[in-house]
Design a protein around this motif. Structure first.
Motif, PDB file in Angstrom:
ATOM      1  N   GLY A 265       0.844  -1.260  -0.024  1.00 43.04           N
ATOM      2  CA  GLY A 265      -0.043   0.030   0.001  1.00 43.04           C
ATOM      3  C   GLY A 265       1.067   1.246  -0.117  1.00 43.04           C
ATOM      4  N   LEU A 266       1.985   1.255  -0.545  1.00 44.93           N
ATOM      5  CA  LEU A 266       2.744   2.454  -0.455  1.00 44.93           C
ATOM      6  C   LEU A 266       3.266   2.992  -1.809  1.00 44.93           C
ATOM      7  CD1 LEU A 266       6.008   1.032   1.565  1.00 44.93           C
ATOM      8  CD2 LEU A 266       3.963   2.175   2.362  1.00 44.93           C
ATOM      9  N   VAL A 267       2.860   2.262  -2.814  1.00 44.82           N
ATOM     10  CA  VAL A 267       2.889   3.165  -4.223  1.00 44.82           C
ATOM     11  C   VAL A 267       1.519   2.568  -4.792  1.00 44.82           C
ATOM     12  CG1 VAL A 267       5.213   2.981  -4.317  1.00 44.82           C
ATOM     13  CG2 VAL A 267       4.019   1.212  -5.463  1.00 44.82           C
ATOM     14  N   TRP A 268       1.123   3.379  -6.106  1.00 45.48           N
ATOM     15  CA  TRP A 268       0.150   2.883  -6.781  1.00 45.48           C
ATOM     16  C   TRP A 268       0.471   3.343  -8.191  1.00 45.48           C
ATOM     17  CZ3 TRP A 268      -3.635   6.365  -9.232  1.00 45.48           C
ATOM     18  CH2 TRP A 268      -3.252   7.681  -9.123  1.00 45.48           C
ATOM     19  N   PHE A 269      -0.061   2.608  -9.121  1.00 47.24           N
ATOM     20  CA  PHE A 269       0.199   2.975 -10.591  1.00 47.24           C
ATOM     21  C   PHE A 269      -0.964   3.560 -11.254  1.00 47.24           C
ATOM     22  CE2 PHE A 269       2.060  -1.285  -9.086  1.00 47.24           C
ATOM     23  CZ  PHE A 269       3.456  -0.741  -9.101  1.00 47.24           C
ATOM     24  N   SER A 270      -0.687   4.808 -11.629  1.00 52.77           N
ATOM     25  CA  SER A 270      -1.593   5.705 -12.227  1.00 52.77           C
ATOM     26  C   SER A 270      -1.706   5.450 -13.677  1.00 52.77           C
ATOM     27  CB  SER A 270      -1.444   7.108 -12.024  1.00 52.77           C
ATOM     28  OG  SER A 270      -2.453   8.021 -12.646  1.00 52.77           O
ATOM     29  N   ARG A 271      -2.985   5.427 -14.394  1.00 57.51           N
ATOM     30  CA  ARG A 271      -3.205   5.249 -15.702  1.00 57.51           C
ATOM     31  C   ARG A 271      -2.965   6.706 -16.547  1.00 57.51           C
ATOM     32  NH1 ARG A 271      -8.263   1.526 -16.843  1.00 57.51           N
ATOM     33  NH2 ARG A 271      -7.327   1.600 -19.020  1.00 57.51           N
ATOM     34  N   GLU A 272      -2.719   7.594 -15.687  1.00 57.73           N
ATOM     35  CA  GLU A 272      -2.573   8.861 -16.181  1.00 57.73           C
ATOM     36  C   GLU A 272      -0.946   9.399 -16.413  1.00 57.73           C
ATOM     37  OE1 GLU A 272      -5.129  11.006 -17.575  1.00 57.73           O
ATOM     38  OE2 GLU A 272      -6.554   9.017 -16.780  1.00 57.73           O
ATOM     39  N   PRO A 273      -0.740  10.323 -17.669  1.00 57.24           N
ATOM     40  CA  PRO A 273       0.802  10.427 -17.489  1.00 57.24           C
ATOM     41  C   PRO A 273       1.005  11.657 -16.767  1.00 57.24           C
ATOM     42  CG  PRO A 273      -0.563  11.357 -19.522  1.00 57.24           C
ATOM     43  CD  PRO A 273      -1.467  10.465 -18.625  1.00 57.24           C
ATOM     44  N   LEU A 274       2.149  11.961 -16.589  1.00 56.22           N
ATOM     45  CA  LEU A 274       2.810  13.122 -15.817  1.00 56.22           C
ATOM     46  C   LEU A 274       2.560  14.303 -16.658  1.00 56.22           C
ATOM     47  CD1 LEU A 274       6.221  11.965 -14.407  1.00 56.22           C
ATOM     48  CD2 LEU A 274       3.826  11.823 -13.148  1.00 56.22           C
ATOM     49  N   ARG A 275       2.387  15.427 -16.037  1.00 49.03           N
ATOM     50  CA  ARG A 275       2.347  16.719 -16.627  1.00 49.03           C
ATOM     51  C   ARG A 275       3.492  17.187 -17.577  1.00 49.03           C
ATOM     52  NH1 ARG A 275      -0.018  18.081 -11.774  1.00 49.03           N
ATOM     53  NH2 ARG A 275      -2.311  18.444 -11.879  1.00 49.03           N
TER      54      ARG A 275
END
Length: 301
Positions: A223-233
């Motif tokens: 529960g320390l990281v998560w993987f976003s489907r969105e890119p960085l700005r």
């Protein structure tokens, strides 16, 4: 025919040595035990001594006694002692009870009763812990606000994983890309070629770069990281990543490919853990640390 039977009416058995002692001269019952000591495995004397009904029958029934001693024959030293005591005229039931006591045996309670007591004790313990937890929540003077899971998490982290967490806190979210099939066919049915390519290992200075996927999976599990489907700005981050050898190899593995940009973030729980456990107080209190996105309640692929 009578030559095949001993004076006890049991089958005559050959002489057998137990602990270096020949027991041919012992009574037939003792010799049965001695032979069993050599030939029988898998039975425990402690379990036999607990079987009070059979022990009681063995004291008066020679056939039952012979069978009982045959079953406990796996314990060679104990059977040798049993044989000697029987030879001295000690009743079989008494011998077995003494042997059970010497091994710490005691009358066995019914299994259902024992299991019930364990469950009851566990439930009582859970209730006591729950009550104590609620009591601490009402203690306005309590100063320890550290999450109790932090100690356990430290035990489940590899050193390289700790470096990843510190890097994410100081450098912010990291870019990652998926390489998928593209072209006209990819518009209809795109297949994944290489998932989650990133530069986390190099940027964190890890010792075992090939373990990065396993490290990230473990950090996600905790529960320390998560993987976003969105890119960085910041799109420049992806230009650097897409020029890396492993990304280029995946891009050239098939004729038509496409790049799907994603990102890796600390969770709020992960940020709190890193600040409390892995960096100094000055770093933890800094207001210049990069921000991470908060994961949605449900991230469906």
């Amino acid at each position: 025919m009578t030559d095949d039977l001993d004076r006890d009416g049991l089958p005559r058995l050959p002489a057998v040595a137990v602990n270096g002692t020949v027991v041919e001269s012992l009574p037939g019952l003792a010799r049965v035990a001695a032979v069993a000591a050599v030939n029988t495995t898998g039975w425990g004397l402690r379990a036999t001594a607990r079987n009070w009904r059979r022990v009681g029958r063995a004291a008066t029934n020679r056939a039952e006694a012979a069978e009982l001693i045959r079953e406990v024959g796996a314990v060679v030293n104990a059977v040798g002692d049993i044989a000697r005591q029987v030879a001295d005229g000690v009743p079989v039931g008494t011998v077995l009870l003494r042997a059970g006591e010497s091994l710490g045996g005691a009358p066995e309670r019914p299994r259902a009763e024992a299991v019930g007591e364990v469950i009851s004790t566990r439930q009582t313990s859970l209730r006591e812990r729950g009550h104590e937890l609620l009591e601490r929540s009402r203690d306005v003077w309590a100063t320890d606000n550290r999450h109790p899971a932090f100690d356990r998490i430290l035990d489940e982290l590899a050193p390289d994983e700790a470096r990843i967490l510190v890097m994410l806190l100081k450098d912010g979210p990291q870019p990652s890309v998926d390489i998928r099939t593209g072209g006209p066919i990819g518009m209809v049915s795109s297949q994944l070629i290489a998932p989650g390519l990133n530069m986390v290992g190099a940027r964190a200075g890890l010792r075992y770069l090939d373990q990065v996927p396993s490290y990230l999976n473990n950090l996600f599990r905790l529960g320390l990281v998560w993987f976003s489907r969105e890119p960085l700005r910041e799109h420049m981050e992806y230009q650097v990543l897409e020029a890396q050898p492993d990304v280029l190899k995946a891009l050239h593995s098939v004729k038509f490919t496409k790049v799907v940009r994603r990102s890796i973030h600390l969770t709020p729980f992960g940020e709190e853990f890193v600040k409390d456990a892995l960096v100094d107080e000055r770093t933890a209190a800094s207001t210049d640390l990069p921000e991470h996105e908060t994961p949605p309640d449900l991230d469906v692929d």
